[in-house]
Design a protein around this motif. Structure first.
Motif, PDB file in Angstrom:
ATOM      1  N   VAL A   7       1.560  -1.331  -0.355  1.00 28.99           N
ATOM      2  CA  VAL A   7       0.094  -0.202   0.282  1.00 28.99           C
ATOM      3  C   VAL A   7       0.743   1.581   0.031  1.00 28.99           C
ATOM      4  N   VAL A   8       1.075   2.268  -0.531  1.00 28.99           N
ATOM      5  CA  VAL A   8       1.419   3.363  -1.170  1.00 28.99           C
ATOM      6  C   VAL A   8       0.360   4.440  -0.564  1.00 28.99           C
ATOM      7  N   GLY A   9       0.966   4.520   0.716  1.00 31.67           N
ATOM      8  CA  GLY A   9       0.679   5.801   1.492  1.00 31.67           C
ATOM      9  C   GLY A   9      -0.218   5.624   2.119  1.00 31.67           C
ATOM     10  N   ASP A  27      -0.801 -10.376   3.785  1.00 29.45           N
ATOM     11  CA  ASP A  27       0.855  -9.809   3.858  1.00 29.45           C
ATOM     12  C   ASP A  27       0.416  -8.598   2.947  1.00 29.45           C
ATOM     13  N   VAL A  28       0.982  -7.361   4.042  1.00 28.28           N
ATOM     14  CA  VAL A  28       0.938  -6.448   3.829  1.00 28.28           C
ATOM     15  C   VAL A  28       1.486  -5.149   4.435  1.00 28.28           C
ATOM     16  N   THR A  29       2.553  -4.524   3.212  1.00 24.48           N
ATOM     17  CA  THR A  29       3.245  -3.783   3.836  1.00 24.48           C
ATOM     18  C   THR A  29       3.104  -2.328   3.429  1.00 24.48           C
ATOM     19  N   ILE A  30       2.560  -1.446   4.287  1.00 25.86           N
ATOM     20  CA  ILE A  30       2.543   0.431   3.734  1.00 25.86           C
ATOM     21  C   ILE A  30       3.749   1.385   3.936  1.00 25.86           C
ATOM     22  N   LEU A  31       4.052   1.952   2.879  1.00 21.65           N
ATOM     23  CA  LEU A  31       5.005   2.759   2.470  1.00 21.65           C
ATOM     24  C   LEU A  31       4.349   4.300   2.581  1.00 21.65           C
ATOM     25  N   GLU A  32       4.954   4.561   3.520  1.00 22.38           N
ATOM     26  CA  GLU A  32       4.673   6.082   3.604  1.00 22.38           C
ATOM     27  C   GLU A  32       5.554   6.818   3.608  1.00 22.38           C
ATOM     28  N   ARG A  33       5.720   8.028   2.593  1.00 26.36           N
ATOM     29  CA  ARG A  33       6.373   8.867   2.627  1.00 26.36           C
ATOM     30  C   ARG A  33       7.462   9.585   3.308  1.00 26.36           C
ATOM     31  N   SER A  34       6.633  10.449   3.943  1.00 21.85           N
ATOM     32  CA  SER A  34       6.686  11.179   5.248  1.00 21.85           C
ATOM     33  C   SER A  34       7.669  10.253   6.334  1.00 21.85           C
ATOM     34  N   PRO A  35       8.584  11.151   6.697  1.00 27.10           N
ATOM     35  CA  PRO A  35       9.819  10.651   8.025  1.00 27.10           C
ATOM     36  C   PRO A  35       9.100  10.169   9.109  1.00 27.10           C
ATOM     37  N   VAL A  36       8.411  11.294   9.745  1.00 27.89           N
ATOM     38  CA  VAL A  36       7.791  11.527  10.862  1.00 27.89           C
ATOM     39  C   VAL A  36       6.471  11.267  10.999  1.00 27.89           C
ATOM     40  N   THR A 124       9.471   6.308   3.072  1.00 24.97           N
ATOM     41  CA  THR A 124       9.609   5.993   1.847  1.00 24.97           C
ATOM     42  C   THR A 124       9.244   6.370   1.126  1.00 24.97           C
ATOM     43  N   GLU A 125      10.091   6.565   0.285  1.00 22.07           N
ATOM     44  CA  GLU A 125      10.078   6.897  -1.305  1.00 22.07           C
ATOM     45  C   GLU A 125       9.719   6.172  -2.202  1.00 22.07           C
ATOM     46  N   VAL A 126       7.957   6.087  -2.824  1.00 22.03           N
ATOM     47  CA  VAL A 126       8.784   5.190  -3.791  1.00 22.03           C
ATOM     48  C   VAL A 126       8.832   5.563  -5.375  1.00 22.03           C
ATOM     49  N   THR A 127       9.687   5.559  -5.351  1.00 25.17           N
ATOM     50  CA  THR A 127       9.626   5.690  -6.846  1.00 25.17           C
ATOM     51  C   THR A 127       9.280   5.355  -8.069  1.00 25.17           C
ATOM     52  N   ALA A 128       9.276   4.110  -8.436  1.00 24.04           N
ATOM     53  CA  ALA A 128       8.829   3.548  -9.244  1.00 24.04           C
ATOM     54  C   ALA A 128       8.050   2.635  -8.919  1.00 24.04           C
ATOM     55  N   VAL A 129       6.746   2.142  -9.851  1.00 19.22           N
ATOM     56  CA  VAL A 129       5.492   0.831  -9.753  1.00 19.22           C
ATOM     57  C   VAL A 129       5.520   0.390 -11.261  1.00 19.22           C
ATOM     58  N   GLU A 130       5.844  -0.701 -11.059  1.00 19.17           N
ATOM     59  CA  GLU A 130       6.067  -1.546 -12.534  1.00 19.17           C
ATOM     60  C   GLU A 130       5.219  -2.938 -12.429  1.00 19.17           C
ATOM     61  N   GLN A 131       4.551  -3.255 -13.219  1.00 19.47           N
ATOM     62  CA  GLN A 131       4.168  -4.542 -13.284  1.00 19.47           C
ATOM     63  C   GLN A 131       5.010  -5.874 -14.458  1.00 19.47           C
ATOM     64  N   VAL A 132       5.790  -6.417 -13.617  1.00 14.08           N
ATOM     65  CA  VAL A 132       6.854  -6.741 -13.963  1.00 14.08           C
ATOM     66  C   VAL A 132       6.941  -8.607 -14.519  1.00 14.08           C
ATOM     67  N   GLY A 133       5.036  -8.785 -14.770  1.00 14.09           N
ATOM     68  CA  GLY A 133       4.743  -9.951 -15.039  1.00 14.09           C
ATOM     69  C   GLY A 133       3.170 -10.007 -14.454  1.00 14.09           C
ATOM     70  N   PRO A 134       2.877 -11.559 -14.794  1.00 15.59           N
ATOM     71  CA  PRO A 134       1.605 -10.954 -15.199  1.00 15.59           C
ATOM     72  C   PRO A 134       0.959 -11.138 -13.554  1.00 15.59           C
ATOM     73  N   GLY A 135       1.326 -11.435 -12.882  1.00 17.55           N
ATOM     74  CA  GLY A 135       1.075 -11.601 -11.732  1.00 17.55           C
ATOM     75  C   GLY A 135       1.759 -11.024 -10.230  1.00 17.55           C
ATOM     76  N   ALA A 153      -2.135   2.049  -4.621  1.00 17.82           N
ATOM     77  CA  ALA A 153      -1.837   2.705  -4.651  1.00 17.82           C
ATOM     78  C   ALA A 153      -3.018   4.459  -3.566  1.00 17.82           C
ATOM     79  N   ALA A 154      -2.885   5.070  -2.586  1.00 17.82           N
ATOM     80  CA  ALA A 154      -3.505   4.825  -1.657  1.00 17.82           C
ATOM     81  C   ALA A 154      -2.774   6.699  -1.231  1.00 17.82           C
ATOM     82  N   ASP A 155      -2.214   7.148  -2.282  1.00 21.66           N
ATOM     83  CA  ASP A 155      -0.993   8.214  -1.894  1.00 21.66           C
ATOM     84  C   ASP A 155      -1.135  10.027  -2.032  1.00 21.66           C
TER      85      ASP A 155
END
Length: 385
Positions: A7-9, A27-36, A124-135, A153-155
Motif C-alpha cells: 500500500v503506497v500511502g 500480508d501487507v506492507t504500507i509505505l509512507e514517505r513522511s519521515p515522522v 520511504t519514498e516510492v520512486t517507481a511502480v511497474e508490473q513485471v509479470g502477469p502476477g 495506490a493511496a498516495d
C-alpha cells in the motif's frame, strides 16, 4: 491467488485498505514517505457510510468512543440567522447513527493500532511502480525493491502512482477555494455540535469534539497560492462582523496551529480505478471538494470494497474488475455532487444569487433536507467475514 500487497500511502485510505487486506489474510506492507508521523491535521466528520466501513474493519467501536455526535447546529447567515437546522436525532433514526466529529489525528492513531506489527514503513519514498509479470508488481523505494501480487495506490491527490499508470490524465485542478483550519488550544463554548455559515464568497464552520475543543475552518474564494503573513489577524478582519462563536474560535487558536491549503480536485473523472494489478484508492482515485464531508468516507468505502472483492473472487484480476465496477460510479457521482454543493454554497458571491439560495434553503422542509443528506450516507458495506 497470491496474497501479498504493498500500500503506497499511510493516510486514512491507505491504513484502512491495509487493515481490510490483513483481515482477509493478506500480508501487507504500507509505505509512507513522511519521515515522522506527526498526526497533523484538523478535524473530520464521519457519516454513516464511513462509520459502517470502519465497523467492517473492526475499528468502528473505538472511533465512536473517541467521537462526538453531531445532533445540533445547521447552516447560518453571517448575522446568525438560520438557513437550515440540523436534526441529528432524525438522521440517527434513519441510518442508525448521527454524524460523528473526531480529530483527524485521533482517527489516524486508532487505525494504526489495528495494523499488524511492523507493517508500516515511514520515510520511504516510492520512486517507481511497474508490473513485471502477469502476477507480480515491483515497487522501487530508492535502492530497495519490493515485489507483490497487488499494489494499492493511496498516495493522495497528487498521486505519483496515478501519474505513472495513467499518464494521459490531466491530474488535479484548483477548485477556486482555499481553506484555513485549526483545532482550538482549549475548550470553547460553541453551543452547537456542527455549524456552517455562508457569506458572499466565504464560509466559516466548526466541528465540536468530545473534549470540548473544536475544529474550525474558513473557506475563501481567492486565487490559488494566496497566503497571509498573519492568518489569524487576516481572518479576524474578514469575519469581524460575523456571529458568535466565530471570533471566539479564532481567539482560542495558536497561530502556529493554523493550516492553509488550496482546495484541489480531480475534476476529470478517471477512466478506471485499476491498471493491471494496481488499484487506485481514496484521493488518488477521486479527490473531491469537501462540501459534502465525504472525502474520507469514500476512501473508507473503497478500502472495504477492495478487501471484500479480493476475499470473494478467485483471481486478483476478477477482484479488481469488481472493485472498479462497484466504486467508480458511486464515488464519481459523490464527487460531482460535492462540486455542485460548493457552487451553491460558499462560492456564490452575487447578492441576488445569495438571497435566492437563502430563501430556498429556509423554505425547504427539514424532512426534504434529511433525504438529501441520506442520498450519500446510505451505504451497506460488503462483508469481510
Amino acid at each position: 491467488m497470491g496474497n501479498t500487497a504493498v500500500v503506497v500511502g499511510g493516510g486514512i485510505g491507505g491504513l484502512a485498505a491495509a487493515i481490510g487486506l490483513h483481515r482477509i489474510g493478506w500480508d501487507v506492507t504500507i509505505l509512507e514517505r513522511s519521515p515522522v508521523l506527526e498526526d497533523a491535521g484538523a478535524g473530520i466528520s464521519l457519516a454513516a457510510n464511513g462509520l459502517r466501513a470502519l465497523d467492517e474493519l473492526g475499528v468502528g467501536g473505538a472511533v465512536r468512543d473517541a467521537s462526538r455526535g453531531q445532533y445540533t447546529g445547521g447552516t447560518r447567515t453571517p448575522r446568525g440567522g438560520w438557513l437550515t437546522r440540523m436534526d441529528g436525532s432524525a438522521l440517527e433514526k434513519a441510518v442508525g447513527t448521527p454524524i460523528m466529529g473526531i480529530p483527524r489525528s485521533t482517527l489516524h492513531r486508532l487505525l494504526r493500532k489495528h495494523l499488524p506489527a511492523g507493517s508500516l514503513e515511514v520515510d520511504t519514498e516510492v520512486t517507481a511502480v511497474e508490473q513485471v509479470g502477469p502476477g507480480t508488481v515491483r515497487v522501487d523505494c530508492g535502492t530497495t525493491a519490493l515485489e507483490a501480487d497487488l499494489v494499492v495506490a493511496a498516495d493522495g491527490i497528487g498521486s505519483a502512482v496515478r501519474s505513472r499508470v495513467l499518464p494521459g490524465h490531466p491530474g488535479p485542478v484548483y477548485s477556486g477555494s482555499t481553506v484555513l483550519r485549526a483545532i482550538t488550544e482549549h475548550a470553547v463554548d460553541v453551543r452547537a455540535d456542527f455549524e456552517l455559515t455562508w457569506g458572499r464568497g466565504a464560509e466559516f464552520g466548526h466541528i465540536a469534539f468530545l473534549d470540548g475543543r473544536a475544529e474550525w475552518h474558513a473557506v475563501l474564494s481567492l486565487p490559488a497560492g494566496t497566503r497571509f503573513a498573519d492568518p489569524l489577524t487576516e481572518l479576524r478582519r474578514r469575519f469581524r462582523t460575523w456571529h458568535d462563536p466565530v471570533l471566539a474560535l479564532l481567539d482560542a487558536t495558536r497561530p502556529e496551529a493554523v493550516l492553509h491549503h488550496d482546495v484541489n480536485e480531480l475534476r476529470a473523472p478517471l477512466p478506471a480505478y485499476t491498471v493491471g494489478r494496481i488499484a487506485l484508492l481514496g484521493d488518488a482515485a477521486h479527490a473531491m471538494t469537501p462540501n459534502l464531508g465525504q472525502g474520507a468516507c469514500q476512501a473508507l468505502e473503497d478500502a472495504v470494497t477492495l478487501a471484500a472483492a479480493l476475499g470473494a473472487e478467485s483471481t486478483v484480476e476478477a477482484a479488481l474488475a469488481r472493485y472498479d465496477a462497484e466504486r467508480r460510479p458511486r464515488s464519481q457521482a459523490v464527487a460531482g455532487a460535492a462540486r455542485q454543493a460548493g457552487r451553491m454554497g460558499q462560492r456564490l458571491s452575487h447578492p441576488l444569487a445569495v438571497a435566492l439560495r437563502n430563501t430556498a434553503m429556509r423554505l425547504t422542509p427539514s424532512r426534504a433536507a434529511t433525504r438529501m443528506i441520506l442520498r450519500h450516507h446510505v451505504w451497506v458495506p460488503p462483508s469481510l467475514n
